[in-house]
Design an enzyme around this catalytic site. Structure first.
Site, PDB file in Angstrom:
ATOM      1  N   GLY A   1       0.772  -1.177   0.068  1.00  0.00           N
ATOM      2  CA  GLY A   1       0.055  -0.005   0.083  1.00  0.00           C
ATOM      3  C   GLY A   1       0.711   1.142   0.055  1.00  0.00           C
ATOM      4  CB  SER A   2       4.287   2.384  -0.918  1.00  0.00           C
ATOM      5  OG  SER A   2       4.330   2.016  -2.239  1.00  0.00           O
ATOM      6  CG  ASN A   3       1.438   3.624  -5.690  1.00  0.00           C
ATOM      7  OD1 ASN A   3       1.783   4.720  -6.314  1.00  0.00           O
ATOM      8  ND2 ASN A   3       1.957   2.358  -6.064  1.00  0.00           N
TER       9      ASN A   3
ATOM     10  CG  LEU B   1      -2.304  -8.018  -7.342  1.00  0.00           C
ATOM     11  CD1 LEU B   1      -1.509  -9.012  -6.532  1.00  0.00           C
ATOM     12  CD2 LEU B   1      -1.510  -7.473  -8.317  1.00  0.00           C
TER      13      LEU B   1
ATOM     14  CG  ASN C   1      -4.363  -0.522 -12.675  1.00  0.00           C
ATOM     15  OD1 ASN C   1      -4.176  -0.555 -11.508  1.00  0.00           O
ATOM     16  ND2 ASN C   1      -3.865  -1.064 -13.793  1.00  0.00           N
TER      17      ASN C   1
ATOM     18  CG  HIS D   1       0.886  -1.868 -15.985  1.00  0.00           C
ATOM     19  ND1 HIS D   1       0.620  -3.030 -15.363  1.00  0.00           N
ATOM     20  CD2 HIS D   1       1.871  -2.106 -16.746  1.00  0.00           C
ATOM     21  CE1 HIS D   1       1.298  -3.937 -15.822  1.00  0.00           C
ATOM     22  NE2 HIS D   1       2.124  -3.413 -16.439  1.00  0.00           N
TER      23      HIS D   1
ATOM     24  CG  ASP E   1      -2.451  -4.203 -16.970  1.00  0.00           C
ATOM     25  OD1 ASP E   1      -2.793  -3.682 -15.921  1.00  0.00           O
ATOM     26  OD2 ASP E   1      -1.597  -5.316 -16.682  1.00  0.00           O
TER      27      ASP E   1
ATOM     28  CD  GLU F   1       4.170   2.105  -9.422  1.00  0.00           C
ATOM     29  OE1 GLU F   1       3.020   2.058  -8.609  1.00  0.00           O
ATOM     30  OE2 GLU F   1       4.639   1.231  -9.820  1.00  0.00           O
TER      31      GLU F   1
END
Ligand code: GRF
Length: 285
Positions: free
Chosen positions: A107-109, A180, A197, A199, A240, A269
């Site tokens: 969960g760093s993003n 995911l 999303n 990627h 994607d 990101e």
């Protein structure tokens, strides 16, 4: 012919037609009703008549288009459209746009997103959806006081099982930040053009089923690419695949491992996702 309007309003060609019909019919009803009502208002001065007429049609117009929009199936579009005009005119107060973040892992993003929107005037992260009981992102959500919903695979894949929760929280936009599972068609249909999303590669290369986590970076290195990067894109029914919103690149260095490349990509990101998300949400809601 309608492609600009389709893009601007995020609707399909048939809807553009229905929206234009609503504008036309609503406008005609407003003009007709306005003149009828003016018969009953005893005003002699021409200027005053015009002023009262303008005020009257400004009040009638929203009612007329909402009325027409209902049978034409465009009520939600016009409700939102009129609300936006009200906010611009300062008549209505801005309500915050509710964002749901979907994440599966560390969960760093997600953390960057929570931080970025913590005191945001227009956007609020109102829900974290997570598919793993012990994912690191859960503790992060707790720190930020963000409600969490753990989801179950069978139910999620049914498509609309979790829609009531999203609707109950009035979620208007969804960000997939390391989530995911493939989004089921029913969810995509419920949020057209409103799911984004991130990627960790330059799509369309190195995307699709199986390209997640270290697999992506290993493939980039194995193919001897000189650069990699990130792609922020709308989500459609193919992994994607949806329209790209933004890309940023970084070099692939000699001697890079999947881990070192992942670290460089993750930095990109963290730098870009929240800002691009903000822009996308504000132009699409
Ligand atoms: C990121 O690389 C993202 O691009 C991918 O999954 C990873 C999630 O990392 N979709 P984190 O959980 O946000 O740290």
């Amino acid at each position: 012919m309608f492609s600009n309007l389709q893009k601007k309003w995020h609707v399909n060609a048939a809807q553009v037609l229905l929206i234009l019909c609503t504008f036309t019919l609503g406008g005609s009803i407003t003009g007709y009703a306005g003149r009828k009502i003016m018969y009953f208002i005893p005003i002699n001065s021409g200027v005053l008549w015009v002023i009262v007429y303008i005020i009257l049609v400004s009040l009638l117009w929203p009612l007329a288009v909402l009325l027409v929009s209902y049978p034409l199936g465009q009520y939600n579009f016009f409700k939102h459209y009129i609300y936006k005009i009200g906010v611009r005119l300062g008549i209505m107060k801005t309500k915050k746009i509710n964002l749901a973040v979907f994440a599966s892992g560390g969960g760093s993003n997600a953390e960057k997103i929570f931080e970025y929107f913590k005191n945001h005037s227009r956007i609020k992260v109102s829900l974290l959806i997570c598919n793993k009981q012990h994912a690191g992102v859960l503790a992060i959500a707790k720190q930020f006081n963000i409600p969490v919903q753990i989801i179950e695979r069978g139910l999620f894949l049914q498509g609309d099982a979790y829609l009531p929760i999203l609707k109950e929280k009035n979620i208007q936009f969804i960000a997939l930040a390391g989530f995911l599972w493939k989004m089921p068609p029913a969810l995509i249909k419920a949020y057209p053009g409103k799911i984004v999303n991130i990627h960790p590669a330059l799509l369309p290369k190195y995307g699709g089923k199986g390209f997640y986590g270290h697999h992506v970076h290993e493939a980039v290195i194995a193919h001897g690419e000189a650069e990699s990067g990130i792609t922020i894109h709308y989500v459609d029914e193919v992994y994607d695949h949806g329209e790209t919103i933004f890309q940023a690149t970084c070099p692939v260095m000699p001697g890079d491992t999947a881990q070192t490349l992942a670290t460089r990509v993750l930095e990109l990101e963290h730098t870009h996702f929240s800002q691009i998300l903000e822009k996308t949400i504000l132009t699409n809601t």
